[in-house]
Design an enzyme around this catalytic site. Sequence first.
Site, PDB file in Angstrom:
ATOM      1  CE  LYS A   1      18.560  31.383 -34.989  1.00  0.00           C
ATOM      2  NZ  LYS A   1      18.173  30.015 -35.609  1.00  0.00           N
TER       3      LYS A   1
ATOM      4  CD  GLN B   1      15.037  28.207 -35.439  1.00  0.00           C
ATOM      5  OE1 GLN B   1      15.434  29.223 -35.846  1.00  0.00           O
ATOM      6  NE2 GLN B   1      15.877  27.224 -34.492  1.00  0.00           N
TER       7      GLN B   1
ATOM      8  CG  ASP C   1      20.957  28.729 -39.847  1.00  0.00           C
ATOM      9  OD1 ASP C   1      21.681  29.424 -39.145  1.00  0.00           O
ATOM     10  OD2 ASP C   1      19.886  28.310 -39.604  1.00  0.00           O
TER      11      ASP C   1
END
Length: 283
Positions: free
Chosen positions: A53, A97, A120
Amino acid sequence: MPAKIIDGKAVAESVRAALQTRVAALAARGIRPGLAAILAGADPASRLYVRNKVRACGEAGLHSEVHEFPEPACENALRERIAKLNGDRRIHGILVQLPLPGKLDASRVLAAIAPAKDADGFHAESLGALVQGRPGFVPGTPAGVMALIEHAGVPIAGRHAVIVGRSTIAGKPAALLLLQRDATVTICHSKTPDLAAVTRQADILVAAAGRAKLITAGMVKPGACVIDVGINRGADGKLAGDVDFDSVQDVAGWITPVPGGVGPMTVAMLLVNTVKAAEQTLG
Ligand code: NAD
């Protein structure tokens, strides 16, 4: 006739290319979109995902930073760091994450993210917006699934979409997005008694179960669009999807490979969300 292969790498590339104009427009106004990743623990797969990412951000001209928390990580420390990042003007998107290590409660940690920075799309506000059909940040994986189906020109409205898997990050939001596009949606999961009987009815089949080669040719309706979300590492170290690609490609109308299908789209959609968050600061 073998299925048309939907090339996720190429579609992701075109998504990223289209983003360049938006990044340039922001730069002209003195804004460089910034993403902060919270990385707790030492899980090698999580570290690899975050590295990918960060690299993607760099390639797209976005600022990125990683905030690491070695184990045992403390929930309050994560929440406090997120609170700081919420107030940081250089940061437009924040991701945590997953999975988090140990006993850390992901939903409590995610709740600390300001909804305006929820790159996200896992915050309850973003997921609630998705359920209600309001605009908001859509999680990258299901957004990528939709982009691949659209790119292939597969009809959605009125078709039967079957999703295998009901997780909050993949299966459920994919089902909601297909529903928004007027598909008739069925969600299967580990307690579905006769999976094949349901999947065989699918015009669009999304496999997100995390079980290597779960979907075989006999489970697929001829001509169906088969989207493989699964990423499973075999004992030989090789990646396999949830779909038995070699046999299913002879039956399906469209199919995504693993790797090179949904995976690259997930990262591209994260970039899209971060740029969108930066644009929204302009009002
Ligand atoms: P998860 O473990 O949270 O959920 C799996 C779901 O599949 C559950 O709802 C479960 O009920 C269902 N399931 C499991 N076995 C089943 C079976 N035999 N029959 C029917 N349903 C079954 O997993 P997840 O986080 O949603 O991830 C699913 C897969 O997608 C994993 O392989 C993961 O690595 C992959 N993934 C890929 C991306 C990407 O970018 N391509 C992103 C997220 C997840």
